[in-house]
Design a protein around this motif. Sequence first.
Motif, PDB file in Angstrom:
ATOM      1  N   MET A   1       0.823  -1.198   0.000  1.00  0.00           N
ATOM      2  CA  MET A   1       0.000   0.000   0.000  1.00  0.00           C
ATOM      3  C   MET A   1       0.867   1.262   0.000  1.00  0.00           C
ATOM      4  N   ALA A   2       1.844   1.296   0.948  1.00  0.00           N
ATOM      5  CA  ALA A   2       2.675   2.482   1.072  1.00  0.00           C
ATOM      6  C   ALA A   2       3.482   2.740  -0.192  1.00  0.00           C
ATOM      7  N   GLY A   3       3.856   1.644  -0.897  1.00  0.00           N
ATOM      8  CA  GLY A   3       4.636   1.805  -2.115  1.00  0.00           C
ATOM      9  C   GLY A   3       3.898   2.580  -3.187  1.00  0.00           C
ATOM     10  N   VAL A   4       2.585   2.368  -3.313  1.00  0.00           N
ATOM     11  CA  VAL A   4       1.804   3.083  -4.326  1.00  0.00           C
ATOM     12  C   VAL A   4       1.767   4.564  -4.007  1.00  0.00           C
ATOM     13  N   TRP A   5       1.559   4.910  -2.719  1.00  0.00           N
ATOM     14  CA  TRP A   5       1.535   6.333  -2.365  1.00  0.00           C
ATOM     15  C   TRP A   5       2.900   6.979  -2.590  1.00  0.00           C
ATOM     16  N   GLN A   6       3.983   6.203  -2.378  1.00  0.00           N
ATOM     17  CA  GLN A   6       5.312   6.741  -2.640  1.00  0.00           C
ATOM     18  C   GLN A   6       5.479   7.042  -4.136  1.00  0.00           C
ATOM     19  N   GLN A   7       4.870   6.213  -4.972  1.00  0.00           N
ATOM     20  CA  GLN A   7       4.919   6.450  -6.419  1.00  0.00           C
ATOM     21  C   GLN A   7       4.161   7.730  -6.788  1.00  0.00           C
TER      22      GLN A   7
ATOM     23  N   GLN B   1       2.815  14.731   3.366  1.00  0.00           N
ATOM     24  CA  GLN B   1       2.138  14.533   4.645  1.00  0.00           C
ATOM     25  C   GLN B   1       0.846  13.744   4.468  1.00  0.00           C
ATOM     26  N   LEU B   2       0.008  14.152   3.519  1.00  0.00           N
ATOM     27  CA  LEU B   2      -1.282  13.497   3.318  1.00  0.00           C
ATOM     28  C   LEU B   2      -1.110  12.057   2.840  1.00  0.00           C
ATOM     29  N   LEU B   3      -0.152  11.840   1.948  1.00  0.00           N
ATOM     30  CA  LEU B   3       0.061  10.491   1.432  1.00  0.00           C
ATOM     31  C   LEU B   3       0.560   9.559   2.525  1.00  0.00           C
ATOM     32  N   ARG B   4       1.431  10.062   3.401  1.00  0.00           N
ATOM     33  CA  ARG B   4       1.914   9.228   4.505  1.00  0.00           C
ATOM     34  C   ARG B   4       0.782   8.882   5.461  1.00  0.00           C
ATOM     35  N   GLU B   5      -0.102   9.853   5.729  1.00  0.00           N
ATOM     36  CA  GLU B   5      -1.216   9.602   6.631  1.00  0.00           C
ATOM     37  C   GLU B   5      -2.154   8.529   6.090  1.00  0.00           C
ATOM     38  N   ASN B   6      -2.285   8.464   4.765  1.00  0.00           N
ATOM     39  CA  ASN B   6      -3.219   7.526   4.154  1.00  0.00           C
ATOM     40  C   ASN B   6      -2.571   6.222   3.709  1.00  0.00           C
ATOM     41  N   ALA B   7      -1.254   6.115   3.870  1.00  0.00           N
ATOM     42  CA  ALA B   7      -0.541   4.973   3.299  1.00  0.00           C
ATOM     43  C   ALA B   7      -1.002   3.637   3.852  1.00  0.00           C
ATOM     44  N   ASN B   8      -1.346   3.598   5.149  1.00  0.00           N
ATOM     45  CA  ASN B   8      -1.676   2.318   5.779  1.00  0.00           C
ATOM     46  C   ASN B   8      -3.164   2.086   5.948  1.00  0.00           C
ATOM     47  N   LYS B   9      -3.982   2.960   5.357  1.00  0.00           N
ATOM     48  CA  LYS B   9      -5.424   2.761   5.456  1.00  0.00           C
ATOM     49  C   LYS B   9      -5.870   1.642   4.527  1.00  0.00           C
ATOM     50  N   GLU B  10      -6.995   1.059   4.871  1.00  0.00           N
ATOM     51  CA  GLU B  10      -7.513  -0.038   4.059  1.00  0.00           C
ATOM     52  C   GLU B  10      -7.886   0.463   2.668  1.00  0.00           C
ATOM     53  N   GLY B  11      -7.656  -0.364   1.676  1.00  0.00           N
ATOM     54  CA  GLY B  11      -7.998   0.010   0.315  1.00  0.00           C
ATOM     55  C   GLY B  11      -7.475  -1.013  -0.671  1.00  0.00           C
ATOM     56  N   ASP B  12      -7.966  -0.957  -1.872  1.00  0.00           N
ATOM     57  CA  ASP B  12      -7.589  -1.900  -2.901  1.00  0.00           C
ATOM     58  C   ASP B  12      -6.353  -1.387  -3.629  1.00  0.00           C
ATOM     59  N   VAL B  13      -5.317  -2.230  -3.709  1.00  0.00           N
ATOM     60  CA  VAL B  13      -4.068  -1.815  -4.353  1.00  0.00           C
ATOM     61  C   VAL B  13      -4.297  -1.499  -5.826  1.00  0.00           C
ATOM     62  N   ALA B  14      -5.117  -2.290  -6.493  1.00  0.00           N
ATOM     63  CA  ALA B  14      -5.385  -2.058  -7.915  1.00  0.00           C
ATOM     64  C   ALA B  14      -6.028  -0.690  -8.132  1.00  0.00           C
ATOM     65  N   THR B  15      -6.940  -0.323  -7.239  1.00  0.00           N
ATOM     66  CA  THR B  15      -7.593   0.992  -7.341  1.00  0.00           C
ATOM     67  C   THR B  15      -6.579   2.103  -7.178  1.00  0.00           C
ATOM     68  N   ARG B  16      -5.665   1.932  -6.236  1.00  0.00           N
ATOM     69  CA  ARG B  16      -4.650   2.966  -6.020  1.00  0.00           C
ATOM     70  C   ARG B  16      -3.710   3.081  -7.225  1.00  0.00           C
ATOM     71  N   LYS B  17      -3.428   1.966  -7.853  1.00  0.00           N
ATOM     72  CA  LYS B  17      -2.562   2.020  -9.033  1.00  0.00           C
ATOM     73  C   LYS B  17      -3.300   2.650 -10.212  1.00  0.00           C
ATOM     74  N   ASP B  18      -4.605   2.418 -10.284  1.00  0.00           N
ATOM     75  CA  ASP B  18      -5.408   3.116 -11.304  1.00  0.00           C
ATOM     76  C   ASP B  18      -5.379   4.619 -11.057  1.00  0.00           C
ATOM     77  N   TYR B  19      -5.453   5.002  -9.769  1.00  0.00           N
ATOM     78  CA  TYR B  19      -5.354   6.426  -9.429  1.00  0.00           C
ATOM     79  C   TYR B  19      -4.019   6.995  -9.904  1.00  0.00           C
ATOM     80  N   LEU B  20      -2.924   6.267  -9.673  1.00  0.00           N
ATOM     81  CA  LEU B  20      -1.605   6.718 -10.105  1.00  0.00           C
ATOM     82  C   LEU B  20      -1.565   6.909 -11.619  1.00  0.00           C
ATOM     83  N   ARG B  21      -2.136   5.966 -12.360  1.00  0.00           N
ATOM     84  CA  ARG B  21      -2.129   6.061 -13.820  1.00  0.00           C
ATOM     85  C   ARG B  21      -2.936   7.273 -14.289  1.00  0.00           C
ATOM     86  N   LEU B  22      -4.137   7.457 -13.710  1.00  0.00           N
ATOM     87  CA  LEU B  22      -4.979   8.589 -14.109  1.00  0.00           C
ATOM     88  C   LEU B  22      -4.341   9.925 -13.733  1.00  0.00           C
TER      89      LEU B  22
END
Length: 488
Positions: free
Chosen positions: A1-7, A36-57
């Motif tokens: 999870m944290a890796g996607v936010w780091q990206q 700051q915001l990305l670190r706060e949300n890094a460990n919250k529950e969520g779908d990794v695929a959705t987060r990677k879609d967010y990164l792409r968009l």
Amino acid sequence: MAGVWQQVLALDAKYNAYRAPNNPQFRTLYIRRRSQLLRENANKEGDVATRKDYLRLRAQLLNSRYGSPAFSDQGSIKSRSFSLRSISRNTAESYDSLAALGPSDGRKRHRRNTSSGSLKHLYEGPMKRVYDSIEVVPTSAAEASRAMVGGKTVSENYAFAGMHHIFDQHSAAVTSVKFAHDDKTRVACSSLDGSLSICQVIPPPATVICMLKGHKGGVTDFVWSLSNDVILSASKDSTARLWDVAAGTCMRVIHDGSGGEVNCCLFQPLNNNMFVIGNNRCMVQVMNMSTGKGYKGGSSKITGQVQSMAFDSSGKLLWAGDDKGSIFSFTVDVATGKLAKARRITVCDGQAITSISARAWLSREARDPSLLVNCCLNSLCLFKIVSDDGALQLKKTFPIKQRSSYIKSCFCPLMSFRMGACVISGSEDMCVYFFDVTKDSKTCVNKLLGHSAPVLDVCFNCDESLLASCDEQGMVIIWKREGKQAQL
């Protein structure tokens, strides 16, 4: 999870030079706030695929808004295939962007190249693999991170000395002072004279915009809504009030169901239609802003008068401190407003808990979720949050004078990459104290003298360029950082 936010942060850093080209300070503040915001949300529950879609968009939107800075010298991306050399060069440029966030801070990187592809291929191919391979390993070097804040020490960064303005519009003690969210220009105050005030501090001259009057008793606490359009206040007249900031009028009066004096109030951080009040009859109550009524199952009784409260960033965990020296943690159902009592932590038996502040992390040296607590035992206490149900472990105490006054403290708003991390507190000896939580000795890095009565509350504006403090005689001092331009 944290890796996607780091990206996501790496992608934002790549385009940061194109934001507000005439305002480099804004760019620095923007990327730090994103971190700051990305670190706060890094460990919250969520779908990794959705987060990677967010990164792409997000990559596509940034490219649409600013163009492709990495390939601007190659002409149109739509009709271009990329050579091994161009991909290698621009992969290196992505590392250059990450260097602004601290390449010497222990980030491990592995480069991979490809021979050709479209923009989609770039983000889903080599660059995606580069981002996916990033591993954050904190170190004590942090040379590039310190360069982001001008290479200054904590003491230099918090060298507040001059007074920007002094307000004295209140005739009794000012119980709380708070800058509006993400706003460095407006500050509000609550007072035991029964009123609140909203002040403009930038640009000079500083002025009182409006007075909010209607409470029949002293105002003990208040809070801005997330959008800064509403203020919620608590009063000794057994009511909480909702104020329209723009109009300066009262929108709704909420009477305490038990008839007790309302000592503290909070908006739910993820749902500002929900708020919590605590009273002197030991009750914590979750209320609906639209109806002014409590939620079913949204009240709980503790052992003493509720004097202070704080939510964690998820809004699912609430702490309440009482006048008996205990802190209670509650789990909160964000959908239904239902409270469930979880833990009781005794800080000092018989001594009131006057302030609680929560923070997910402070800096690279203080990465644990923390709770900052004022208690009437001449100490400011920093606790580590050690479980999902809000259990606490004492980490450090800092010396202040507090035996009877309702003194509050706060974390510094910017979670920086600098060495050290600061907390600030008022004190009964009429001083404002700055403490570095990462130091084991000589923790006080600054002390402000200027008040002639116990300092009850302190608050930074969003970029830490101004600090507000208030006292028992009704004076509010706006402090400015040393030098013409603060390096944040």
